[in-house]
Design a protein around this motif. Structure first.
Motif, PDB file in Angstrom:
ATOM      1  N   ASP A 138       2.806  86.066 -23.080  1.00 39.33           N
ATOM      2  CA  ASP A 138       1.957  85.288 -22.438  1.00 39.33           C
ATOM      3  C   ASP A 138       0.785  86.047 -21.859  1.00 39.33           C
ATOM      4  OD1 ASP A 138       2.976  86.169 -19.909  1.00 39.33           O
ATOM      5  OD2 ASP A 138       4.041  84.441 -19.656  1.00 39.33           O
ATOM      6  N   VAL A 139      -0.309  85.811 -21.351  1.00 43.04           N
ATOM      7  CA  VAL A 139      -1.199  86.592 -20.688  1.00 43.04           C
ATOM      8  C   VAL A 139      -0.860  87.798 -19.533  1.00 43.04           C
ATOM      9  CG1 VAL A 139      -3.647  86.675 -19.853  1.00 43.04           C
ATOM     10  CG2 VAL A 139      -3.238  85.028 -21.407  1.00 43.04           C
ATOM     11  N   PRO A 140      -0.051  87.053 -18.546  1.00 41.91           N
ATOM     12  CA  PRO A 140       0.322  87.862 -17.644  1.00 41.91           C
ATOM     13  C   PRO A 140       1.230  89.086 -18.215  1.00 41.91           C
ATOM     14  CG  PRO A 140       0.675  85.595 -16.414  1.00 41.91           C
ATOM     15  CD  PRO A 140       0.184  85.655 -18.277  1.00 41.91           C
ATOM     16  N   ALA A 141       1.916  88.694 -18.810  1.00 37.11           N
ATOM     17  CA  ALA A 141       2.946  90.043 -19.687  1.00 37.11           C
ATOM     18  C   ALA A 141       1.933  90.868 -20.398  1.00 37.11           C
ATOM     19  CB  ALA A 141       3.883  89.336 -20.713  1.00 37.11           C
ATOM     20  N   THR A 142       0.742  90.348 -21.152  1.00 37.92           N
ATOM     21  CA  THR A 142       0.061  91.290 -21.824  1.00 37.92           C
ATOM     22  C   THR A 142      -0.704  92.165 -21.011  1.00 37.92           C
ATOM     23  OG1 THR A 142      -0.195  89.361 -23.456  1.00 37.92           O
ATOM     24  CG2 THR A 142      -2.111  90.982 -23.203  1.00 37.92           C
ATOM     25  N   MET A 143      -1.336  91.537 -19.644  1.00 36.93           N
ATOM     26  CA  MET A 143      -1.951  92.410 -18.647  1.00 36.93           C
ATOM     27  C   MET A 143      -0.894  93.381 -18.126  1.00 36.93           C
ATOM     28  SD  MET A 143      -4.681  90.828 -19.470  1.00 36.93           S
ATOM     29  CE  MET A 143      -5.922  91.632 -18.694  1.00 36.93           C
ATOM     30  N   THR A 144       0.069  93.036 -17.721  1.00 33.45           N
ATOM     31  CA  THR A 144       1.187  94.045 -17.357  1.00 33.45           C
ATOM     32  C   THR A 144       1.299  95.189 -18.159  1.00 33.45           C
ATOM     33  OG1 THR A 144       2.244  92.468 -15.985  1.00 33.45           O
ATOM     34  CG2 THR A 144       3.397  94.350 -16.555  1.00 33.45           C
ATOM     35  N   ALA A 145       1.425  94.844 -19.623  1.00 32.04           N
ATOM     36  CA  ALA A 145       1.698  95.864 -20.469  1.00 32.04           C
ATOM     37  C   ALA A 145       0.161  96.520 -20.528  1.00 32.04           C
ATOM     38  CB  ALA A 145       2.036  95.189 -21.792  1.00 32.04           C
ATOM     39  N   LEU A 146      -0.806  96.287 -20.821  1.00 27.69           N
ATOM     40  CA  LEU A 146      -2.022  97.052 -20.690  1.00 27.69           C
ATOM     41  C   LEU A 146      -1.992  97.964 -19.442  1.00 27.69           C
ATOM     42  CD1 LEU A 146      -4.463  94.274 -22.098  1.00 27.69           C
ATOM     43  CD2 LEU A 146      -3.971  96.394 -23.364  1.00 27.69           C
ATOM     44  N   GLU A 147      -1.702  97.611 -18.188  1.00 24.20           N
ATOM     45  CA  GLU A 147      -1.765  98.333 -17.225  1.00 24.20           C
ATOM     46  C   GLU A 147      -0.728  99.280 -17.211  1.00 24.20           C
ATOM     47  OE1 GLU A 147      -0.966  95.217 -14.176  1.00 24.20           O
ATOM     48  OE2 GLU A 147      -2.814  94.942 -13.897  1.00 24.20           O
ATOM     49  N   GLY A 148       0.372  99.140 -17.996  1.00 19.12           N
ATOM     50  CA  GLY A 148       1.286 100.150 -18.265  1.00 19.12           C
ATOM     51  C   GLY A 148       0.820 101.315 -18.918  1.00 19.12           C
ATOM     52  N   LEU A 149      -0.175 100.909 -20.010  1.00 22.73           N
ATOM     53  CA  LEU A 149      -0.761 101.843 -20.944  1.00 22.73           C
ATOM     54  C   LEU A 149      -1.838 102.636 -20.148  1.00 22.73           C
ATOM     55  CD1 LEU A 149      -1.455  99.387 -23.974  1.00 22.73           C
ATOM     56  CD2 LEU A 149       0.299 101.236 -23.962  1.00 22.73           C
ATOM     57  N   GLN A 150      -2.303 101.991 -19.275  1.00 18.21           N
ATOM     58  CA  GLN A 150      -3.284 102.749 -18.514  1.00 18.21           C
ATOM     59  C   GLN A 150      -2.699 103.851 -17.604  1.00 18.21           C
ATOM     60  OE1 GLN A 150      -5.713  99.920 -16.180  1.00 18.21           O
ATOM     61  NE2 GLN A 150      -6.680 101.881 -15.106  1.00 18.21           N
ATOM     62  N   ARG A 151      -1.472 103.601 -17.211  1.00 16.45           N
ATOM     63  CA  ARG A 151      -0.870 104.616 -16.337  1.00 16.45           C
ATOM     64  C   ARG A 151      -0.328 105.730 -17.162  1.00 16.45           C
ATOM     65  NH1 ARG A 151       0.569  99.907 -13.679  1.00 16.45           N
ATOM     66  NH2 ARG A 151       2.432  99.589 -14.866  1.00 16.45           N
ATOM     67  N   ARG A 152      -0.427 105.629 -18.320  1.00 17.73           N
ATOM     68  CA  ARG A 152       0.191 106.808 -19.265  1.00 17.73           C
ATOM     69  C   ARG A 152      -0.770 107.922 -19.162  1.00 17.73           C
ATOM     70  NH1 ARG A 152       2.525 104.167 -24.833  1.00 17.73           N
ATOM     71  NH2 ARG A 152       4.097 102.828 -23.683  1.00 17.73           N
TER      72      ARG A 152
END
Length: 182
Positions: A168-182
């Motif tokens: 879903d969108v919340p999981a998508t946003m969480t995954a994108l935020e995880g990419l940002q922290r890399r």
């Protein structure tokens, strides 16, 4: 993460859950200060996401081939609308402008864009992951297809790093935020 490329349907009349997800995705990109790059149309999920992002104060860049201006109804209510000549140019510009990609439900055009982005990742032409936002299980059968291909040995093991299916969108946003922290 500065910019997210969105691939999704330009078809009208899709299920409310798909439309709501597109609107939420656009608004959430704006909330996080991420520029949204998409196909440039007013119709379908593309239009829903763009309107929501702009309404939330976001930056939205549309990329549209001239020949789709009428059928997808080009959207001038954006930060920027870039007109190109071909679908290949659209994908090239979207790839250049985006740090990662998200696929909401869509048809063969979305599938074409998705496959090109994960193929380019697999061939090391870019290192930008693709997230498949599987609203109501939309992308689950695609994941099963790739698993079947992998089981038959026709995919490189590195392909798995190119995409991720999220529910879903919340999981998508969480995954994108995880990419940002890399």
């Amino acid at each position: 993460m500065r910019s997210v490329g969105l691939f999704c349907s330009a078809v009208e009349g899709l299920p409310p859950s798909f439309r709501a997800a597109a609107g939420t995705f656009g608004a959430e990109c704006a909330k996080r200060g991420w520029r949204m790059v998409y196909g440039g149309g007013r119709r379908g999920l593309m239009g829903e996401a763009a309107r929501a992002a702009m309404a939330a104060g976001g930056e939205v860049i549309g990329v549209m081939p001239h020949f789709l201006a009428a059928p997808e109804v080009e959207n001038h209510d954006l930060t920027e609308l870039r007109m190109v000549d071909t679908l290949a140019q659209r994908k090239e510009v979207m790839c250049t402008l985006s740090d990662a990609f998200v696929c909401l439900p869509g048809g063969v055009g979305t599938l074409d864009e998705l496959l090109e982005m994960i193929t380019m990742f697999d061939l090391r032409l870019h290192r930008k992951p693709t997230l498949l936002c599987s609203i109501d299980g939309f992308w689950d059968s695609f994941g099963a297809l790739l698993e079947a291909y992998e089981a038959r040995g026709v995919l490189r093991p590195t392909l798995k790093a190119s995409y991720r299916i999220v529910p879903d969108v919340p999981a998508t946003m969480t995954a994108l935020e995880g990419l940002q922290r890399r």
